[in-house]
Write an enzyme that holds these catalytic residues in place. Structure first.
Site, mmCIF file in Angstrom:
data_model
loop_
_atom_site.group_PDB
_atom_site.id
_atom_site.type_symbol
_atom_site.label_atom_id
_atom_site.label_comp_id
_atom_site.label_asym_id
_atom_site.label_seq_id
_atom_site.Cartn_x
_atom_site.Cartn_y
_atom_site.Cartn_z
ATOM 1 N N ARG A 164 0.827 -1.217 0.000
ATOM 2 C CA ARG A 164 0.000 0.000 0.000
ATOM 3 C C ARG A 164 0.863 1.271 0.000
ATOM 4 O O ARG A 164 0.509 2.271 0.606
ATOM 5 C CB ARG A 164 -0.955 0.034 1.204
ATOM 6 N N SER A 237 -10.990 -1.235 2.759
ATOM 7 C CA SER A 237 -10.283 -1.278 4.051
ATOM 8 C C SER A 237 -9.953 0.149 4.469
ATOM 9 O O SER A 237 -9.341 0.891 3.697
ATOM 10 C CB SER A 237 -8.964 -2.041 3.928
ATOM 11 N N GLU A 333 -5.586 3.761 5.825
ATOM 12 C CA GLU A 333 -5.192 3.494 4.437
ATOM 13 C C GLU A 333 -5.869 4.491 3.498
ATOM 14 O O GLU A 333 -5.309 4.904 2.492
ATOM 15 C CB GLU A 333 -5.603 2.058 4.069
HETATM 16 P P1 FAD Z 1 -9.311 7.932 -5.732
HETATM 17 O O1 FAD Z 1 -10.036 7.537 -4.492
HETATM 18 O O2 FAD Z 1 -9.983 8.856 -6.670
HETATM 19 O O3 FAD Z 1 -7.895 8.535 -5.320
HETATM 20 C C1 FAD Z 1 -7.082 7.862 -4.405
HETATM 21 C C2 FAD Z 1 -5.756 8.622 -4.268
HETATM 22 O O4 FAD Z 1 -5.038 8.562 -5.486
HETATM 23 C C3 FAD Z 1 -5.950 10.118 -3.982
HETATM 24 O O5 FAD Z 1 -4.877 10.543 -3.173
HETATM 25 C C4 FAD Z 1 -5.854 10.745 -5.357
HETATM 26 O O6 FAD Z 1 -5.435 12.085 -5.324
HETATM 27 C C5 FAD Z 1 -4.826 9.877 -6.027
HETATM 28 N N1 FAD Z 1 -5.014 9.742 -7.483
HETATM 29 C C6 FAD Z 1 -6.090 9.201 -8.111
HETATM 30 N N2 FAD Z 1 -5.889 9.198 -9.443
HETATM 31 C C7 FAD Z 1 -4.664 9.725 -9.659
HETATM 32 C C8 FAD Z 1 -3.874 9.990 -10.824
HETATM 33 N N3 FAD Z 1 -4.313 9.706 -12.054
HETATM 34 N N4 FAD Z 1 -2.665 10.564 -10.659
HETATM 35 C C9 FAD Z 1 -2.195 10.885 -9.416
HETATM 36 N N5 FAD Z 1 -2.898 10.664 -8.289
HETATM 37 C C10 FAD Z 1 -4.105 10.073 -8.401
HETATM 38 N N6 FAD Z 1 -7.788 -1.308 -2.737
HETATM 39 C C11 FAD Z 1 -6.919 -2.334 -2.843
HETATM 40 O O7 FAD Z 1 -5.710 -2.113 -2.985
HETATM 41 N N7 FAD Z 1 -7.340 -3.627 -2.772
HETATM 42 C C12 FAD Z 1 -8.633 -3.959 -2.613
HETATM 43 O O8 FAD Z 1 -8.975 -5.136 -2.564
HETATM 44 C C13 FAD Z 1 -9.580 -2.899 -2.508
HETATM 45 N N8 FAD Z 1 -10.895 -3.164 -2.322
HETATM 46 C C14 FAD Z 1 -11.785 -2.138 -2.217
HETATM 47 C C15 FAD Z 1 -13.146 -2.457 -2.065
HETATM 48 C C16 FAD Z 1 -14.093 -1.450 -1.995
HETATM 49 C C17 FAD Z 1 -15.538 -1.815 -1.826
HETATM 50 C C18 FAD Z 1 -13.684 -0.092 -2.102
HETATM 51 C C19 FAD Z 1 -14.713 0.998 -2.073
HETATM 52 C C20 FAD Z 1 -12.341 0.223 -2.242
HETATM 53 C C21 FAD Z 1 -11.381 -0.791 -2.297
HETATM 54 N N9 FAD Z 1 -10.004 -0.532 -2.443
HETATM 55 C C22 FAD Z 1 -9.111 -1.566 -2.577
HETATM 56 C C23 FAD Z 1 -9.523 0.863 -2.483
HETATM 57 C C24 FAD Z 1 -9.590 1.495 -3.894
HETATM 58 O O9 FAD Z 1 -10.357 0.702 -4.751
HETATM 59 C C25 FAD Z 1 -8.184 1.675 -4.481
HETATM 60 O O10 FAD Z 1 -7.361 2.417 -3.630
HETATM 61 C C26 FAD Z 1 -8.240 2.354 -5.855
HETATM 62 O O11 FAD Z 1 -6.981 2.283 -6.476
HETATM 63 C C27 FAD Z 1 -8.668 3.811 -5.755
HETATM 64 O O12 FAD Z 1 -8.901 4.268 -7.068
HETATM 65 P P2 FAD Z 1 -9.702 5.595 -7.334
HETATM 66 O O13 FAD Z 1 -9.590 5.894 -8.788
HETATM 67 O O14 FAD Z 1 -11.051 5.490 -6.795
HETATM 68 O O15 FAD Z 1 -8.813 6.624 -6.500
HETATM 69 N N1 EPU Z 2 -10.736 -10.971 9.781
HETATM 70 C C1 EPU Z 2 -11.471 -11.104 10.945
HETATM 71 N N2 EPU Z 2 -12.507 -10.248 11.149
HETATM 72 C C2 EPU Z 2 -12.848 -9.278 10.261
HETATM 73 C C3 EPU Z 2 -12.084 -9.141 9.091
HETATM 74 C C4 EPU Z 2 -11.024 -10.017 8.868
HETATM 75 O O1 EPU Z 2 -11.191 -11.970 11.769
HETATM 76 O O2 EPU Z 2 -13.817 -8.579 10.514
HETATM 77 C C5 EPU Z 2 -9.652 -11.934 9.525
HETATM 78 C C6 EPU Z 2 -10.106 -12.924 8.445
HETATM 79 O O3 EPU Z 2 -10.809 -13.989 8.983
HETATM 80 C C7 EPU Z 2 -8.809 -13.346 7.822
HETATM 81 C C8 EPU Z 2 -7.938 -12.113 7.969
HETATM 82 O O4 EPU Z 2 -8.534 -11.281 8.956
HETATM 83 O O5 EPU Z 2 -8.241 -14.398 8.563
HETATM 84 C C9 EPU Z 2 -7.768 -11.355 6.662
HETATM 85 O O6 EPU Z 2 -9.043 -10.952 6.179
HETATM 86 P P1 EPU Z 2 -9.355 -10.748 4.627
HETATM 87 O O7 EPU Z 2 -8.924 -11.937 3.866
HETATM 88 O O8 EPU Z 2 -10.772 -10.325 4.501
HETATM 89 O O9 EPU Z 2 -8.388 -9.596 4.179
HETATM 90 P P2 EPU Z 2 -7.917 -8.247 4.892
HETATM 91 O O10 EPU Z 2 -6.531 -8.441 5.370
HETATM 92 O O11 EPU Z 2 -8.917 -7.809 5.880
HETATM 93 C C10 EPU Z 2 -6.830 -7.310 2.736
HETATM 94 C C11 EPU Z 2 -6.815 -6.029 1.986
HETATM 95 C C12 EPU Z 2 -8.053 -5.943 1.105
HETATM 96 C C13 EPU Z 2 -8.034 -7.100 0.121
HETATM 97 C C14 EPU Z 2 -8.047 -8.403 0.912
HETATM 98 C C15 EPU Z 2 -7.924 -9.620 0.025
HETATM 99 C C16 EPU Z 2 -5.594 -4.429 3.296
HETATM 100 C C17 EPU Z 2 -5.652 -3.230 4.165
HETATM 101 N N3 EPU Z 2 -6.761 -4.907 2.883
HETATM 102 O O12 EPU Z 2 -7.928 -7.260 3.640
HETATM 103 O O13 EPU Z 2 -7.989 -4.729 0.372
HETATM 104 O O14 EPU Z 2 -9.153 -7.069 -0.721
HETATM 105 O O15 EPU Z 2 -6.916 -8.409 1.827
HETATM 106 O O16 EPU Z 2 -6.637 -9.710 -0.485
HETATM 107 O O17 EPU Z 2 -4.503 -4.913 2.992
HETATM 108 C C18 EPU Z 2 -8.592 -2.431 0.448
HETATM 109 O O18 EPU Z 2 -7.389 -2.172 0.415
HETATM 110 O O19 EPU Z 2 -9.460 -1.545 0.438
HETATM 111 C C19 EPU Z 2 -9.025 -3.827 0.477
HETATM 112 C C20 EPU Z 2 -10.304 -4.187 0.562
#
Ligand code: FAD
Ligand code: EPU
Length: 337
Positions: A164, A237, A333
């Site tokens: 991240r 997250s 994050e």
């Molecule tokens: P924004 O929210 O619009 O911007 C995020 C940051 O990036 C801001 O600081 C912005 O200024 C900057 N930025 C955006 N575009 C640019 C650009 N073109 N140039 C320079 N800076 C820029 N993230 C994960 O890593 N893994 C996951 O599994 C994951 N799951 C998610 C699930 C849900 C339901 C949600 C809502 C979010 C999740 N995220 C996850 C977080 C998010 O999807 C990512 O961080 C994604 O990359 C954000 O993209 P965005 O275009 O919406 O960025």
């Molecule tokens: N867990 C709990 N309770 C909860 C949530 C999680 O006990 O309420 C435990 C789960 O049981 C599991 C462990 O925590 O053993 C990890 O959980 P999970 O697999 O759901 O993943 P996470 O670590 O909570 C991360 C990323 C996610 C990404 C998933 C899958 C970060 C901060 N988050 O979540 O990214 O989708 O792994 O790879 O690293 C995001 O960045 O926005 C995001 C959703």
């Protein structure tokens, strides 16, 4: 001619659904428009927010500056033997790009299916899910340097990707990413290391998965755990999973033998923040208009009408309570504005 709008509501531009507004707002559909925009010195000194899908953002107040919404659309690919280079504009929706790759059978991004947001934001926090991070498929990206008005190419080494993390977080606001180039493969290297994937493949009776199977299974797991921002506001997250030294970890594990942890690289330990938050009793809790998600305590949600400050205040309470129980400081994050 670029259109600069004034007093624009950002409610539909952030997945938390927070009702805040921007003093100025511009949409960029072509990289030349960035050059044009910054020819006006006013925008170099005005506070700026580059916006993709707004899915990693918490707006705690109205923004008294310029929102630059990236809408550069294009996807192109070039095949070289077994390798495929795919280049996508910053404004492409990440999951549309993943579907493009899966559709063409270009392997490498299938584990990152259904992550919200834009291609341009993907390097910012080195997005990752289900065993794969952006850095594993990243080739280069092209970015506009605001100070010089030049376009620069960043290699993987230049980006200094970590969990991240990237150079773009460290040099916040200095660069605007306009496109990202990925190196994918025609020979899939199927990655099912994340336990839930194996389990779901077994449920479906699939023993030889294709990248399409992986994409579908990952999408299914995500939908079962994470709230859909179109109905419940959230930004995924809210905190990072803390990465700590083995020396710091051992006494915590002695006290809490069930603590969920993973190798964090270089002998470090990554703790599951969601587990710790749940142990503190926060999972599914509703606090005013906000709360944590019932299936994933790491996700803070807007149950409707929450302000960014309310969500932020809840995140502070969670940080305090995890710190007092485990002695571990959670780091947000989500980008706070
Ligand atoms: P924004 O929210 O619009 O911007 C995020 C940051 O990036 C801001 O600081 C912005 O200024 C900057 N930025 C955006 N575009 C640019 C650009 N073109 N140039 C320079 N800076 C820029 N993230 C994960 O890593 N893994 C996951 O599994 C994951 N799951 C998610 C699930 C849900 C339901 C949600 C809502 C979010 C999740 N995220 C996850 C977080 C998010 O999807 C990512 O961080 C994604 O990359 C954000 O993209 P965005 O275009 O919406 O960025
Ligand atoms: N867990 C709990 N309770 C909860 C949530 C999680 O006990 O309420 C435990 C789960 O049981 C599991 C462990 O925590 O053993 C990890 O959980 P999970 O697999 O759901 O993943 P996470 O670590 O909570 C991360 C990323 C996610 C990404 C998933 C899958 C970060 C901060 N988050 O979540 O990214 O989708 O792994 O790879 O690293 C995001 O960045 O926005 C995001 C959703």
């Amino acid at each position: 001619m670029l259109q600069i709008h004034q007093n624009v509501s950002l409610k539909n531009f952030n997945t938390f659904g927070i009702d805040a507004s921007a003093r100025y707002f511009v949409e960029i559909a072509h990289e030349d428009e960035l050059t044009e925009l910054f020819l006006d010195p006013q925008w170099k000194t005005t506070e700026r927010l580059v916006l993709g899908g707004g899915s990693n953002l918490l707006l705690t107040q109205d923004f008294d500056g310029l929102v630059i919404r990236m809408n550069i659309r294009s996807i192109e690919h070039r095949i070289n033997h077994n390798e495929v280079f795919v280049e996508a504009g910053a404004g492409e929706v990440w999951n549309d790009f993943v579907n493009y790759c899966v559709g063409w059978q270009f392997a490498g991004v299938e584990n990152m299916s259904l992550i919200p947001g834009s291609v341009g934001a993907s390097p910012i926090q080195n997005i990752g899910a289900y065993g794969v991070e952006l850095k594993d498929v990243f080739d280069t990206c092209r970015a506009f340097e605001i100070a010089t008005g030049e376009f620069k190419t960043f290699t993987k080494a230049d980006c200094r990707f970590g969990y991240r993390e990237s150079v773009f977080k460290q040099k916040k606001g200095e660069y605007i990413i306009v496109s990202v180039k990925f190196t994918l493969s025609l020979t899939p290297n199927i990655n099912t290391r994340y336990g839930a994937i194996e389990q779901e493949l077994a449920n479906r009776g699939i023993s030889n998965p294709t990248i399409k199977d992986i994409s579908q299974v990952v999408s299914h797991i995500r939908v079962s755990k994470l709230p859909d921002p179109s109905t419940i506001g959230n930004a995924g997250s809210f905190f990072k999973n803390p990465v700590i030294t083995a020396d710091a970890f051992n006494p915590i594990q002695n006290k809490y033998p069930d603590i969920v942890n993973f190798p964090g690289g270089d002998g470090l330990v990554k703790l599951a923040a969601g587990w710790m938050i749940e142990q503190c009793g926060w999972k599914g809790k509703v606090v005013g208009h906000t709360g944590t998600w019932k299936n994933q305590a790491l996700v803070l949600v807007n149950h409707g009408g929450a302000t960014g400050q309310e969500v932020y205040a809840l995140s502070s309470q969670i940080i305090d309570s995890v710190y007092s129980k485990f002695g571990v400081m959670l780091e947000r994050e989500v980008n706070i504005l």
